[in-house]
Design an enzyme around this catalytic site. Structure first.
Site, PDB file in Angstrom:
ATOM      1  N   TYR A  77       0.849  -1.197   0.000  1.00 44.88           N
ATOM      2  CA  TYR A  77       0.000   0.000   0.000  1.00 44.88           C
ATOM      3  C   TYR A  77       0.883   1.245   0.000  1.00 44.88           C
ATOM      4  O   TYR A  77       1.031   1.943   1.003  1.00 44.88           O
ATOM      5  CB  TYR A  77      -0.937   0.015   1.210  1.00 44.88           C
ATOM      6  CG  TYR A  77      -1.989  -1.067   1.231  1.00 44.88           C
ATOM      7  CD1 TYR A  77      -2.324  -1.771   0.081  1.00 44.88           C
ATOM      8  CD2 TYR A  77      -2.675  -1.369   2.405  1.00 44.88           C
ATOM      9  CE1 TYR A  77      -3.295  -2.769   0.108  1.00 44.88           C
ATOM     10  CE2 TYR A  77      -3.658  -2.359   2.436  1.00 44.88           C
ATOM     11  CZ  TYR A  77      -3.949  -3.056   1.287  1.00 44.88           C
ATOM     12  OH  TYR A  77      -4.911  -4.032   1.313  1.00 44.88           O
TER      13      TYR A  77
ATOM     14  N   PRO B  30     -15.767  -3.655   2.432  1.00 49.67           N
ATOM     15  CA  PRO B  30     -17.086  -4.103   2.911  1.00 49.67           C
ATOM     16  C   PRO B  30     -18.228  -3.160   2.530  1.00 49.67           C
ATOM     17  O   PRO B  30     -19.392  -3.521   2.681  1.00 49.67           O
ATOM     18  CB  PRO B  30     -16.898  -4.130   4.441  1.00 49.67           C
ATOM     19  CG  PRO B  30     -15.852  -3.113   4.715  1.00 49.67           C
ATOM     20  CD  PRO B  30     -14.903  -3.194   3.538  1.00 49.67           C
TER      21      PRO B  30
ATOM     22  N   PHE C 121     -19.341   2.672  -2.216  1.00 49.54           N
ATOM     23  CA  PHE C 121     -20.622   2.826  -2.936  1.00 49.54           C
ATOM     24  C   PHE C 121     -21.821   2.697  -2.002  1.00 49.54           C
ATOM     25  O   PHE C 121     -22.782   3.469  -2.083  1.00 49.54           O
ATOM     26  CB  PHE C 121     -20.713   1.778  -4.051  1.00 49.54           C
ATOM     27  CG  PHE C 121     -21.970   1.905  -4.875  1.00 49.54           C
ATOM     28  CD1 PHE C 121     -21.998   2.740  -5.987  1.00 49.54           C
ATOM     29  CD2 PHE C 121     -23.121   1.210  -4.538  1.00 49.54           C
ATOM     30  CE1 PHE C 121     -23.150   2.878  -6.737  1.00 49.54           C
ATOM     31  CE2 PHE C 121     -24.288   1.337  -5.290  1.00 49.54           C
ATOM     32  CZ  PHE C 121     -24.297   2.174  -6.387  1.00 49.54           C
TER      33      PHE C 121
ATOM     34  N   GLY D 102     -23.695   5.518  -0.021  1.00 44.04           N
ATOM     35  CA  GLY D 102     -24.551   6.488  -0.686  1.00 44.04           C
ATOM     36  C   GLY D 102     -23.880   7.845  -0.867  1.00 44.04           C
ATOM     37  O   GLY D 102     -24.492   8.794  -1.363  1.00 44.04           O
TER      38      GLY D 102
HETATM   39  N1  NAP Z   1      -6.860  -7.908   0.757  1.00 41.77           N
HETATM   40  C1  NAP Z   1      -7.048  -7.151  -0.291  1.00 41.77           C
HETATM   41  O1  NAP Z   1      -6.707  -7.498  -1.398  1.00 41.77           O
HETATM   42  C2  NAP Z   1      -7.711  -5.809  -0.106  1.00 41.77           C
HETATM   43  C3  NAP Z   1      -8.219  -5.106  -1.202  1.00 41.77           C
HETATM   44  C4  NAP Z   1      -8.852  -3.885  -0.986  1.00 41.77           C
HETATM   45  C5  NAP Z   1      -8.971  -3.388   0.316  1.00 41.77           C
HETATM   46  N2  NAP Z   1      -8.444  -4.092   1.368  1.00 41.77           N
HETATM   47  C6  NAP Z   1      -8.564  -3.614   2.760  1.00 41.77           C
HETATM   48  O2  NAP Z   1      -9.921  -3.274   3.031  1.00 41.77           O
HETATM   49  C7  NAP Z   1     -10.000  -1.943   3.504  1.00 41.77           C
HETATM   50  C8  NAP Z   1     -11.302  -1.281   3.090  1.00 41.77           C
HETATM   51  O3  NAP Z   1     -11.515  -1.414   1.707  1.00 41.77           O
HETATM   52  P1  NAP Z   1     -11.778  -0.207   0.676  1.00 41.77           P
HETATM   53  O4  NAP Z   1     -11.175   1.041   1.160  1.00 41.77           O
HETATM   54  O5  NAP Z   1     -11.406  -0.740  -0.652  1.00 41.77           O
HETATM   55  O6  NAP Z   1     -13.372  -0.085   0.639  1.00 41.77           O
HETATM   56  P2  NAP Z   1     -14.549   0.316   1.633  1.00 41.77           P
HETATM   57  O7  NAP Z   1     -14.117   0.225   3.039  1.00 41.77           O
HETATM   58  O8  NAP Z   1     -15.710  -0.454   1.170  1.00 41.77           O
HETATM   59  O9  NAP Z   1     -14.811   1.843   1.243  1.00 41.77           O
HETATM   60  C9  NAP Z   1     -13.908   2.856   1.545  1.00 41.77           C
HETATM   61  C10 NAP Z   1     -14.391   4.143   0.905  1.00 41.77           C
HETATM   62  O10 NAP Z   1     -15.605   4.570   1.494  1.00 41.77           O
HETATM   63  C11 NAP Z   1     -15.485   5.898   2.000  1.00 41.77           C
HETATM   64  N3  NAP Z   1     -16.156   5.866   3.299  1.00 41.77           N
HETATM   65  C12 NAP Z   1     -15.767   5.162   4.390  1.00 41.77           C
HETATM   66  N4  NAP Z   1     -16.650   5.296   5.400  1.00 41.77           N
HETATM   67  C13 NAP Z   1     -17.621   6.112   4.934  1.00 41.77           C
HETATM   68  C14 NAP Z   1     -18.817   6.621   5.492  1.00 41.77           C
HETATM   69  N5  NAP Z   1     -19.185   6.303   6.727  1.00 41.77           N
HETATM   70  N6  NAP Z   1     -19.599   7.436   4.708  1.00 41.77           N
HETATM   71  C15 NAP Z   1     -19.235   7.749   3.457  1.00 41.77           C
HETATM   72  N7  NAP Z   1     -18.118   7.290   2.865  1.00 41.77           N
HETATM   73  C16 NAP Z   1     -17.314   6.482   3.593  1.00 41.77           C
HETATM   74  C17 NAP Z   1     -14.014   6.192   2.104  1.00 41.77           C
HETATM   75  O11 NAP Z   1     -13.717   7.534   1.744  1.00 41.77           O
HETATM   76  P3  NAP Z   1     -13.025   8.550   2.780  1.00 41.77           P
HETATM   77  O12 NAP Z   1     -11.676   8.024   3.090  1.00 41.77           O
HETATM   78  O13 NAP Z   1     -13.004   9.831   2.024  1.00 41.77           O
HETATM   79  O14 NAP Z   1     -13.944   8.571   3.972  1.00 41.77           O
HETATM   80  C18 NAP Z   1     -13.406   5.259   1.070  1.00 41.77           C
HETATM   81  O15 NAP Z   1     -13.363   5.877  -0.179  1.00 41.77           O
HETATM   82  C19 NAP Z   1      -8.744  -1.266   2.951  1.00 41.77           C
HETATM   83  O16 NAP Z   1      -8.381  -0.142   3.715  1.00 41.77           O
HETATM   84  C20 NAP Z   1      -7.731  -2.375   3.025  1.00 41.77           C
HETATM   85  O17 NAP Z   1      -7.161  -2.415   4.319  1.00 41.77           O
HETATM   86  C21 NAP Z   1      -7.828  -5.290   1.166  1.00 41.77           C
END
Ligand code: NAP
Length: 333
Positions: A61, A214, A219, A222
């Site tokens: 990362y 998650p 998305f 909202g």
């Molecule tokens: N193992 C793997 O291959 C893999 C792949 C992808 C991700 N991951 C792990 O999973 C974690 C989470 O995944 P992700 O970041 O891809 O997706 P996510 O948690 O589904 O979504 C994160 C996004 O949502 C926004 N967000 C978060 N909380 C919010 C809320 N309460 N209201 C509105 N928007 C919100 C964040 O923007 P802001 O930052 O602007 O709030 C960010 O853009 C990563 O940090 C990583 O540690 C692992």
């Protein structure tokens, strides 16, 4: 610390974590240009203070700052958590690097893992990694070989427990037979739920399911739509299928129902989407990511949203009839 009253256990390791963990990736990688180091450290510390005890990072990362230097996620996670190292569970990953065109390159040869673990320990400012994941399966290296290296690292005290990200059932079984696996980390959300097929093997082998992305890369909160312009070349959300007009249209019935449930439970969409998986299985641990303390607090609060069995069943029934578009896979049914 409300979250610890809702602690979850990482499978056979017995390690306890807050039921919602913090995904730290977006702080330096895939969510735009890296945060300034000081802000990054502050937001991770704020997360710990509000009750997060489980932090997810990875060797790969890495983002590029405006001055051209690399911002290593493990570096900011290590700096932020060093003062509270004994109170937190740090998970990191090996076996992946990113090519300049964002393609994933996999390498889980034993000598590569050995070099990776030393780099991660150094950047994380620690003498042990609590949970060490193979980030992606390397088709050139047998699971037994990777598991053998993990057994050695555990014996040496450098790693407490290990896991596999984006595993298959067969790979998990073979790896677990050599060195017990405590967690998998696969994609899992309302829009990407094909990995529920792994539930039986996780129960049989006592393996936790750490759910990445998650909220379907934000998305499901909202807060974004096809009209959102994601800033900068380092934001991987631009162009994801859920953020297209068609993707949004297909998800409309789901989003409508989530709004309804959010109203009924005085919760937010983010909380309902996380509460759904928390209620599904006691061994599921979502790791949503955010750069914003208020959103981190909101996400942690999902553990208090008690969806009923009937509501879970209604969501699942609705999902069965939808053909959703989401990054990371196929359309779901
Ligand atoms: N193992 C793997 O291959 C893999 C792949 C992808 C991700 N991951 C792990 O999973 C974690 C989470 O995944 P992700 O970041 O891809 O997706 P996510 O948690 O589904 O979504 C994160 C996004 O949502 C926004 N967000 C978060 N909380 C919010 C809320 N309460 N209201 C509105 N928007 C919100 C964040 O923007 P802001 O930052 O602007 O709030 C960010 O853009 C990563 O940090 C990583 O540690 C692992």
């Amino acid at each position: 610390m409300g979250a610890m009253t809702n602690a979850r256990v990482l499978g056979k390791s017995g390690i306890e974590v807050s039921s919602v963990g913090m995904g730290c990736m977006g702080i330096t990688h895939a969510s735009g240009d890296p945060m300034p180091d000081n802000d990054a450290v502050q937001v991770i510390r704020a997360a710990h203070e509000m009750g997060y005890t489980f932090f997810d990072t990875a060797e790969c990362y890495v983002g590029r700052r405006a001055d051209g230097t690399e911002a290593h996620n493990e570096d900011v996670v290590g700096e932020a958590l060093a003062p509270v190292r004994d109170e937190v569970v740090i998970a990191t990953k090996f076996g992946v690097t990113h090519a300049p065109d964002k393609t994933i390159l996999v390498d889980s040869r034993p000598e590569t893992i050995r070099a990776s673990v030393e780099g991660s320990l150094r950047r994380l400012r620690t003498d042990h990694i609590d949970l060490y994941y193979q980030h992606r399966i390397d088709p050139k290296v047998e699971p037994e070989v990777v598991a053998g290296v993990m057994a050695d690292l555990i014996k040496e005290g450098k790693v407490r427990a290990w896991g596999i990200s984006e595993t298959t059932e067969d790979y998990l079984r073979r790896a677990d037979a050599v060195c017990p696996v405590s967690a998998i980390q696969n994609r899992y959300s309302l829009m990407a739920h094909w990995n529920e097929s792994l539930f039986p093997v996780l129960e049989e082998l006592n393996v936790a399911f750490v759910a990445f992305s998650p909220m379907a890369n934000g998305f499901l909160t909202g807060a974004y739509s096809h009209a959102t312009h994601f800033e900068g070349a380092q934001d991987y959300r631009e162009g994801m299928p859920q953020y297209t007009e068609e993707g949004e249209k297909r998800a409309e019935p789901l989003m409508r129902f989530l709004h309804e449930l959010a109203g009924l439970h005085s919760a937010t969409l983010a909380q309902v989407s996380l509460a759904w998986m928390l209620r599904k299985k006691p061994y599921v641990v979502p790791i949503p990511g955010s750069r914003k303390p208020e959103r981190l607090r909101e996400n942690l609060g999902a553990a208090e949203v008690m969806l009923t069995d009937d509501e879970i069943a209604k969501i699942d029934e609705l999902l069965d009839g939808l053909d959703l578009m989401v990054f990371g896979g196929h359309a779901v049914r």
